[in-house]
Design a protein around this motif. Sequence first.
Motif, PDB file in Angstrom:
ATOM      1  N   SER A   1       0.015   2.400   0.661  1.00  0.00           N
ATOM      2  CA  SER A   1       0.525   1.043   0.868  1.00  0.00           C
ATOM      3  C   SER A   1       2.044   1.031   0.994  1.00  0.00           C
ATOM      4  O   SER A   1       2.609   0.238   1.753  1.00  0.00           O
ATOM      5  CB  SER A   1       0.078   0.129  -0.275  1.00  0.00           C
ATOM      6  OG  SER A   1       0.627   0.561  -1.514  1.00  0.00           O
ATOM      7  N   GLY A   2       2.711   1.934   0.262  1.00  0.00           N
ATOM      8  CA  GLY A   2       4.170   2.017   0.355  1.00  0.00           C
ATOM      9  C   GLY A   2       4.630   2.414   1.741  1.00  0.00           C
ATOM     10  O   GLY A   2       5.623   1.884   2.255  1.00  0.00           O
TER      11      GLY A   2
ATOM     12  N   LYS B   1       3.997  -0.480   4.400  1.00  0.00           N
ATOM     13  CA  LYS B   1       4.998  -1.549   4.352  1.00  0.00           C
ATOM     14  C   LYS B   1       6.193  -1.247   5.254  1.00  0.00           C
ATOM     15  O   LYS B   1       6.850  -2.164   5.755  1.00  0.00           O
ATOM     16  CB  LYS B   1       5.470  -1.758   2.914  1.00  0.00           C
ATOM     17  CG  LYS B   1       4.461  -2.467   2.024  1.00  0.00           C
ATOM     18  CD  LYS B   1       4.994  -2.623   0.614  1.00  0.00           C
ATOM     19  CE  LYS B   1       3.961  -3.295  -0.296  1.00  0.00           C
ATOM     20  NZ  LYS B   1       4.448  -3.415  -1.693  1.00  0.00           N
ATOM     21  N   GLU B   2       6.460   0.033   5.449  1.00  0.00           N
ATOM     22  CA  GLU B   2       7.612   0.427   6.257  1.00  0.00           C
ATOM     23  C   GLU B   2       7.315   0.410   7.760  1.00  0.00           C
ATOM     24  O   GLU B   2       8.233   0.482   8.568  1.00  0.00           O
ATOM     25  CB  GLU B   2       8.063   1.846   5.853  1.00  0.00           C
ATOM     26  CG  GLU B   2       8.445   1.987   4.378  1.00  0.00           C
ATOM     27  CD  GLU B   2       9.615   1.104   4.010  1.00  0.00           C
ATOM     28  OE1 GLU B   2      10.546   0.979   4.836  1.00  0.00           O
ATOM     29  OE2 GLU B   2       9.592   0.530   2.893  1.00  0.00           O
TER      30      GLU B   2
ATOM     31  N   LYS C   1      -1.110  -2.895  11.943  1.00  0.00           N
ATOM     32  CA  LYS C   1      -0.159  -1.797  11.826  1.00  0.00           C
ATOM     33  C   LYS C   1      -0.935  -0.488  11.865  1.00  0.00           C
ATOM     34  O   LYS C   1      -2.105  -0.437  11.478  1.00  0.00           O
ATOM     35  CB  LYS C   1       0.622  -1.867  10.512  1.00  0.00           C
ATOM     36  CG  LYS C   1       1.535  -3.067  10.346  1.00  0.00           C
ATOM     37  CD  LYS C   1       2.260  -2.984   9.001  1.00  0.00           C
ATOM     38  CE  LYS C   1       3.249  -4.114   8.794  1.00  0.00           C
ATOM     39  NZ  LYS C   1       3.967  -3.985   7.501  1.00  0.00           N
TER      40      LYS C   1
ATOM     41  N   GLU D   1      -4.001  -0.729   9.355  1.00  0.00           N
ATOM     42  CA  GLU D   1      -4.061  -1.907   8.502  1.00  0.00           C
ATOM     43  C   GLU D   1      -4.211  -3.149   9.376  1.00  0.00           C
ATOM     44  O   GLU D   1      -3.461  -3.342  10.329  1.00  0.00           O
ATOM     45  CB  GLU D   1      -2.806  -2.060   7.638  1.00  0.00           C
ATOM     46  CG  GLU D   1      -2.925  -3.263   6.690  1.00  0.00           C
ATOM     47  CD  GLU D   1      -1.596  -3.671   6.064  1.00  0.00           C
ATOM     48  OE1 GLU D   1      -1.524  -3.708   4.825  1.00  0.00           O
ATOM     49  OE2 GLU D   1      -0.648  -3.965   6.819  1.00  0.00           O
TER      50      GLU D   1
END
Length: 457
Positions: free
Chosen positions: A217-218, A221-222, A249, A276
Amino acid sequence: MILLPDRRLKIVFNKLTKRISERQTLSLRKLSTTRKEEIQFGRFVGNKRVSVDFLEQELYRQIDSHGSSEHCLLIEDTSQIGFSLERSIKDLGKVDKGQIKGFYIHPVLAIDAVNHACYGIASVEFISRPWPQEELTHNQKSLARSKAPFEEKESYRWLDSIKKAIPRCSNIISKTVIADREADIYPLLTGLTDELQVDYIIRSRIDRGTESGTTISGQVKEWSEASCYQIKVPATDKRSAHTAKMVVKYGKVSLRKTESKSIRKVPGYYSTYVVEVKELPESIVNNEEPIQWLLLTSHNINDPEKALQIIDWYKQRWNVEQVFRTLKSKGLRINTSQLGDYEKLKKMTVLALMSAVKVMQLIKAREGQTGQPMSASFNENEQQCMILLNRQLEGNTEKLKNPYPQHTLAFAAWVIARLAGWSGYQSQRPAGPIDFLIGLQRFDERVQGFILAKEYT
């Protein structure tokens, strides 16, 4: 090849499977035309010389009739078949944390990746969880599970079922495994690609650590947004009907090996693509949870169109849920069977899966895209009766005409849906599995009359 030891048993098997397919019920009384037949069918299911392995082999033969294909989706999932604790059924295990007794089935459904035609069941596993003599605490259970390697756990079925399914799909060039969050298992991901050399699309359950020092998930997010689209969401018990705005994404991550043990050596890091798809805040209604999928896949994703393809393939997972719905209380009602032991129930479940495949073939053919012939599911008498019935069921306007060519499965699906009460208008909700069960039952009544009329003319 596993054969029945007696030719007479083969005759009864053919008659029983034909009746289930025609009448769409598992009640031996309703499947029989005489008391003698009812006894005959009961003895067949209870005969120890009729093995579950033989019936499974007959189930898998449905796939052989579809010829070669470029790419299919192997959709796997687990569902429980439960019975009341008051029922006296021999050798049943516990399900639903011991609240009821029963067993689990884990089928692998083969669907064409391009036209979504249903090929059949490529593998099925039965799981019976024993009733423990001494109930362990939660910590004791967790410790025991952590010490056992993947290959000795019940969860190994996610890999083992695909391993068994692959030889039965030998005429299919490429294969992609589709599974929900329960299949997010590190040795499974590596085993599918490295050992079995098949692709996968699996919904993420664990926010795994990555080689970069963060989590999935980290990293997501980018990433920048790749595309947006809208979908109409139907109302459910947990969600209101609305138009959802979705953002997509995608990218690649290197997963860090988990602490789970495996007999087979697994790499310390494993690269996988991630897609995602998440609902934007402005389309969320009534403070409900946003729609969100995080999909792990071995397919290379080089552009937004490929990411959307991954999402579309994962959506096909719903087909195995339709199989379960066909088997259970609103369909063939395997969970209300009066059979008295686990072995007989397994046999009847395999027979029910044969019938469920027929229903799924009609569901997938109803849009006219699969290209399957009517002969894939109906014999010559049934095909003739289907064409005659179509003349009665069609309306006077073009909108109420059967739009599909005769002798196609799509043509048959239109007729069966009309028999079930569907209006014929394409704007109406399409017929579902229970509709087709009802339609097939009504169709059988007409076929029997058609055959009698032929005999006396």
